[in-house]
Design a protein around this motif. Structure first.
Motif, PDB file in Angstrom:
ATOM      1  N   THR A  97       6.158   2.984   8.495  1.00  0.00           N
ATOM      2  CA  THR A  97       5.467   3.926   7.616  1.00  0.00           C
ATOM      3  C   THR A  97       5.764   5.390   7.911  1.00  0.00           C
ATOM      4  O   THR A  97       5.380   6.256   7.129  1.00  0.00           O
ATOM      5  N   PRO A 144      -1.045   3.029  -0.569  1.00  0.00           N
ATOM      6  CA  PRO A 144      -0.179   2.625   0.541  1.00  0.00           C
ATOM      7  C   PRO A 144       1.286   2.672   0.125  1.00  0.00           C
ATOM      8  O   PRO A 144       1.594   2.733  -1.070  1.00  0.00           O
ATOM      9  N   SER A 148      -1.110  -1.591   5.261  1.00  0.00           N
ATOM     10  CA  SER A 148      -0.829  -2.409   4.100  1.00  0.00           C
ATOM     11  C   SER A 148       0.300  -1.782   3.297  1.00  0.00           C
ATOM     12  O   SER A 148       0.643  -0.625   3.484  1.00  0.00           O
ATOM     13  N   VAL A 149       0.897  -2.576   2.421  1.00  0.00           N
ATOM     14  CA  VAL A 149       1.956  -2.061   1.552  1.00  0.00           C
ATOM     15  C   VAL A 149       1.629  -2.409   0.118  1.00  0.00           C
ATOM     16  O   VAL A 149       0.957  -3.395  -0.164  1.00  0.00           O
ATOM     17  N   LYS A 150       2.108  -1.582  -0.769  1.00  0.00           N
ATOM     18  CA  LYS A 150       1.913  -1.818  -2.192  1.00  0.00           C
ATOM     19  C   LYS A 150       2.872  -2.884  -2.667  1.00  0.00           C
ATOM     20  O   LYS A 150       4.018  -2.921  -2.265  1.00  0.00           O
ATOM     21  N   ALA A 176       2.892  -3.497   7.507  1.00  0.00           N
ATOM     22  CA  ALA A 176       3.747  -2.634   6.680  1.00  0.00           C
ATOM     23  C   ALA A 176       5.163  -2.521   7.205  1.00  0.00           C
ATOM     24  O   ALA A 176       6.038  -1.999   6.527  1.00  0.00           O
ATOM     25  N   ARG A 230      -1.679   3.065   8.250  1.00  0.00           N
ATOM     26  CA  ARG A 230      -1.371   2.592   6.898  1.00  0.00           C
ATOM     27  C   ARG A 230      -0.715   1.220   7.018  1.00  0.00           C
ATOM     28  O   ARG A 230       0.476   1.056   6.854  1.00  0.00           O
TER      29      ARG A 230
END
Length: 425
Positions: A258, A324, A418-420, A228, A416
């Motif tokens: 994040t 995310p 992962s990212v969107k 991320a 967190r």
């Protein structure tokens, strides 16, 4: 979220929808004026004056050049009670204008402000609604200055909606819960010693070598950062002539993560790469922090209220409170650290590849269909704002979530990982 919707009845929704639809012409006009007159951060003089004049013509009291910022403004209506704020961004990008759709952001927030003000007039309850014209989101940190001036010190909920391509919305018109990354912006400067590059290179200390070594060091570091996290930069000054040992160089870098805490830690690792380059070359190095955008920490009750309102309006949005973060950053994140806040998303039609910060999205943001679609989030924000003003139990849940979130903000949030992706899903 266990939220009571007792005050979100059909008559309120119908009144808010009508209040916005009746003002479609003036909202479309302000949208057009902002889009056709793009202005960079802290230079949004036309946008500032046009928005202020629109509201003054509707008999709202407007404070121009608010909080000591030339292109900020503040309008407020109501008395006592809680405070709902809507942020209106209106700065553009160099060369490509409103490629991030700030003309639409301003239009949605203005529409929500007017609709909620009209609702307060009709139902005569205590509460205030505030519109803040927030300059220079594109790197200049306008909201940071507003925070310092106390613009959000008494706010119970702050809302805004950001447009983007509708690709990937998967049956939704947008998204109600979209965390973002924290972003630390800084400049690195190396100082060496000039010399003739052919006749006496041994007399020089090469700042260009320092830049290259530092840049490559950061590039290698990227292999060992979390998925991320993001690091990107440019060499802003690399030298003047090939036959002169370069004495002065500089780079501009963004470090994203994040949370503020993890962004601080990542920046330390990046700065260490440049300090190592200085040691290797014998240069001096200095780092100057430009500003810090905090991660947007959406208030879960506000996001849920907005999503429920949009569903009732007939423009359903996604709302996954375990979502995310998107890999972008905004100074709305700093606002979310000051008071309960959210920044939602609305999808608009755009040609393939025409994402935010491209010329293609500039065209999309100026289209009539984009304006029409953005009237719906304005209604949704106004409905959510009404609930917070009129229902004590809802307001209590909003503040409870904010306070609970504040307790964990100093914890390392790097789980967190992962990212969107692009779009609103």
């Amino acid at each position: 979220m266990d939220i009571k919707y007792g005050t979100q009845d059909e008559s309120i929704i119908d009144f808010i929808k009508q209040a916005i639809e009746e003002r479609n012409a003036i909202l479309h006009e302000i949208n057009r004026k902002i889009h056709e007159n793009p202005e960079l951060g802290y230079e949004e003089f036309k946008a500032h004056d046009n928005v202020a004049s629109l509201l003054e013509n509707l008999d709202y009291k407007v404070t121009r050049h608010a909080y000591g910022i030339q292109t900020a403004l503040m309008a407020e209506f109501g008395f006592g009670g809680r405070v709902i704020a809507f942020n209106a961004e209106y700065d553009a990008l160099p060369d490509i204008g409103h490629a991030c759709g700030h003309n639409l952001i301003a239009t949605m927030s203005i529409g929500a402000f007017i609709a909620l003000a009209e609702t307060l007039k009709k139902y005569k309850i205590q509460g205030r609604v505030r519109l803040l014209g927030t300059p220079a989101e594109e790197g200049g940190g306008g909201k940071l200055k507003l925070i310092e001036a106390g613009a959000y010190s008494d706010v119970d909920a702050c809302m805004m909606i950001h447009p983007g391509p509708e690709d990937g919305c998967a049956g939704y018109t947008g998204d109600a819960y979209m965390p973002t990354l924290a972003n630390k912006k800084f400049t690195v400067r190396f100082t060496g010693k000039a010399a003739h590059a052919s006749m006496s290179p041994w007399q020089g200390v090469n700042a260009l070598d320092a830049v290259v070594l530092g840049y490559n060091g950061v590039s290698a570091l990227r292999q060992q950062i979390l998925p991320a996290q993001r690091i990107h930069g440019v060499i802003s000054e690399g030298g003047k002539r090939p036959n002169i040992i370069t004495a002065h160089t500089s780079l501009d870098y963004y470090v994203r993560s994040t949370s503020l805490k993890s962004a601080d830690a990542l920046m330390e690792r990046v700065v260490a790469c440049f300090e190592g380059a200085a040691i290797q070359t014998g240069c001096k190095v200095e780092t100057e922090l430009i500003n810090t955008y905090a991660d947007v920490r959406p208030n879960k009750p506000i996001s849920t209220l907005y999503a429920d309102a949009m569903n009732k309006i007939g423009s359903p949005v996604r709302c996954d409170v375990n979502s995310p973060p998107v890999p972008g950053s905004t100074d709305q994140g700093n606002v979310s650290y000051e008071c309960p806040a959210f920044q939602g998303y609305v999808g608009i039609p755009a040609d393939p590849g025409s994402y935010n910060h491209t010329a293609g999205f500039t065209a999309a943001a100026g289209a009539e269909i984009a304006h029409k679609l953005c009237l719906e989030p304005a209604k949704g924000m106004a409905v959510a704002g009404w609930q917070i003003l009129s229902d004590e139990s809802v307001a209590t849940q909003v503040w409870k979530d904010f306070e609970e979130d504040s307790k964990v903000r100093d914890l390392d949030e790097d789980i967190r990982v992962s990212v969107k992706g692009g779009g609103c899903c």
